[in-house]
Scaffold this motif. Structure first.
Motif, mmCIF file in Angstrom:
data_model
loop_
_atom_site.group_PDB
_atom_site.id
_atom_site.type_symbol
_atom_site.label_atom_id
_atom_site.label_comp_id
_atom_site.label_asym_id
_atom_site.label_seq_id
_atom_site.Cartn_x
_atom_site.Cartn_y
_atom_site.Cartn_z
ATOM 1 N N ALA A 133 0.836 -1.204 0.000
ATOM 2 C CA ALA A 133 0.000 0.000 0.000
ATOM 3 C C ALA A 133 0.871 1.255 0.000
ATOM 4 O O ALA A 133 0.546 2.249 -0.660
ATOM 5 N N TYR A 138 2.255 1.637 -3.478
ATOM 6 C CA TYR A 138 1.173 2.090 -4.351
ATOM 7 C C TYR A 138 0.962 3.592 -4.194
ATOM 8 O O TYR A 138 0.825 4.322 -5.189
ATOM 9 N N SER A 139 0.964 4.072 -2.961
ATOM 10 C CA SER A 139 0.794 5.502 -2.712
ATOM 11 C C SER A 139 1.958 6.298 -3.296
ATOM 12 O O SER A 139 1.760 7.363 -3.894
ATOM 13 N N PRO A 193 0.669 0.798 -11.067
ATOM 14 C CA PRO A 193 -0.266 0.931 -9.943
ATOM 15 C C PRO A 193 -1.230 -0.248 -9.843
ATOM 16 O O PRO A 193 -1.579 -0.673 -8.743
ATOM 17 N N GLY A 194 -1.630 -0.789 -10.992
ATOM 18 C CA GLY A 194 -2.540 -1.927 -10.968
ATOM 19 C C GLY A 194 -1.912 -3.144 -10.312
ATOM 20 O O GLY A 194 -2.577 -3.869 -9.558
ATOM 21 N N ARG A 211 -1.685 -2.511 -6.556
ATOM 22 C CA ARG A 211 -3.020 -2.648 -5.970
ATOM 23 C C ARG A 211 -3.363 -4.131 -5.792
ATOM 24 O O ARG A 211 -3.913 -4.541 -4.762
ATOM 25 N N TRP A 247 -1.444 -5.500 -2.651
ATOM 26 C CA TRP A 247 -1.956 -5.175 -1.326
ATOM 27 C C TRP A 247 -3.341 -5.759 -1.087
ATOM 28 O O TRP A 247 -3.685 -6.122 0.050
ATOM 29 N N GLN A 248 -4.138 -5.911 -2.136
ATOM 30 C CA GLN A 248 -5.440 -6.550 -1.960
ATOM 31 C C GLN A 248 -5.277 -8.042 -1.647
ATOM 32 O O GLN A 248 -5.967 -8.586 -0.773
ATOM 33 N N ALA A 256 -7.567 0.019 4.365
ATOM 34 C CA ALA A 256 -7.692 -0.108 2.912
ATOM 35 C C ALA A 256 -8.293 1.140 2.276
ATOM 36 O O ALA A 256 -8.061 1.411 1.091
ATOM 37 N N ALA A 302 -5.290 3.151 1.619
ATOM 38 C CA ALA A 302 -4.514 2.504 0.566
ATOM 39 C C ALA A 302 -5.154 2.750 -0.793
ATOM 40 O O ALA A 302 -4.471 3.063 -1.776
ATOM 41 N N ASP A 303 -6.481 2.628 -0.885
ATOM 42 C CA ASP A 303 -7.182 2.812 -2.145
ATOM 43 C C ASP A 303 -7.039 4.232 -2.669
ATOM 44 O O ASP A 303 -6.978 4.464 -3.885
ATOM 45 N N GLY A 351 -4.467 6.060 -2.224
ATOM 46 C CA GLY A 351 -3.061 6.380 -2.419
ATOM 47 C C GLY A 351 -2.529 7.278 -1.327
ATOM 48 O O GLY A 351 -1.578 8.032 -1.539
#
Length: 322
Positions: A206, A209-210, A231-232, A235, A238-239, A283, A286-287, A289
């Protein structure tokens, strides 16, 4: 930290921040020592509280002997981590000067000379390893030495290797969580290792990703490896890690059975609710960023802090069979 502020932080591209003025007069004599302390990242030392994770999970925090050994391990791990930060900043000084925030770090800004950072890091690392060998059991000393060697390899080479960089940072968190149990001779369960390891990977991915979202368009000037991750992909990592951490925790909680003798409620099973809510809350950041600094998210978001306290209370009652 408000949700609105966190949600909009990603949309703003950080511009180069002005460097602080060079200290003069009496302050100049303290500039290097204070710069070394800043480079050792005091705010990051909170991560080393993970050394109590295994003893807390086993309900082994009730003696002065255990507290003393954990305090020693905390201090040694803090010294080892500070040594790695000093060496890392000395090596990364040229790249950090291109970063809008990292350019203000003492070594990158020129407050602490690179040779001084290297010397202080070497002294701290050797001192931590020697103290671990002299004061701790062999397994604890070996784990501390392995952490130092792995992190130094990360500074020199491994941070530039795809996926391996994520694994090394995650393993550093896992070692923190393991060393307290090793120091007290507590067996580490597979569920503890799975939950802790994938929980750490969740936070590490995460953060990457940020960083990737914040540094889009910078052409990898500050962390070249970010341009090789999409980024995908980050993501997805972390998911995936969040899902495995939740699954591992739930399987561990359910494996322990129902209500313990003398307990009012099945606190261990009920703690799954708080754990899942904490993961879902993190999350959110995280989502968006906005999970670039995990300690800021954990300590700065009040709902997450409340959920964490509720989880700790439930877990404590499960350990003490209340």
């Amino acid at each position: 930290m408000s949700e609105r502020a966190v949600g909009t932080a990603v949309l703003e591209k950080p511009g180069p921040a002005p460097l602080p003025p060079r200290p003069r007069g009496p302050r100049a004599a303290l500039a290097v020592p204070l710069g070394l302390v800043r480079t050792a990242r005091p705010r990051q030392w909170v991560k080393n509280v993970l050394v109590v994770a295994a003893p807390a999970a086993a309900g082994r925090l009730g003696s002065w002997d255990a507290a003393g050994r954990l305090a020693l391990v905390f201090g040694l791990f803090t010294a080892a981590a500070a040594a790695v930060y000093l060496v890392n900043d000395a090596r990364d000084a040229p790249a950090d000067r291109a970063h809008p925030v990292k350019r203000r770090r003492p070594v990158a800004a020129g407050t602490v000379p690179v040779p001084v950072a290297y010397a202080a890091g070497t002294a701290l690392g050797l001192g931590a390893a020697a103290a671990g060998a002299a004061l701790c059991n062999p397994m604890t000393a070996a784990l501390l030495a392995a952490y130092l060697l792995m992190q130094l390899a990360y500074c020199v080479r491994l941070k530039h290797v795809l996926v391996v960089d994520l694994a090394v940072v995650t393993t550093g968190f896992l070692m923190r969580a393991m060393i307290g149990g090793v120091a007290l001779g507590i067996p580490l369960s597979r569920w503890f290792l799975i939950t802790t390891g994938f929980g750490a990977l969740f936070m590490v991915a995460a953060k990457r990703y940020s960083e990737a979202l914040r540094m889009e368009g910078a052409h990898g000037a500050t962390r070249a490896l970010l341009t090789q991750y999409t980024p995908g992909y980050l993501r997805f990592v972390w998911q995936l890690a969040a899902g495995v951490a939740v699954l591992g925790y739930c399987l561990w909680a359910l494996e322990s059975g129902g209500v313990a003798a003398g307990a009012l409620l099945p606190w261990r099973q009920l703690s799954m609710i708080a754990f899942i809510l904490a993961v879902l809350r993190y999350a959110v950041f995280a989502d968006r960023g906005a999970a670039g600094e995990p300690e800021d998210v954990v300590l700065g978001d009040r709902p997450l802090a409340v959920i964490g306290l509720v989880w700790a209370a439930m877990y404590g009652m499960a350990v003490t069979d209340l």
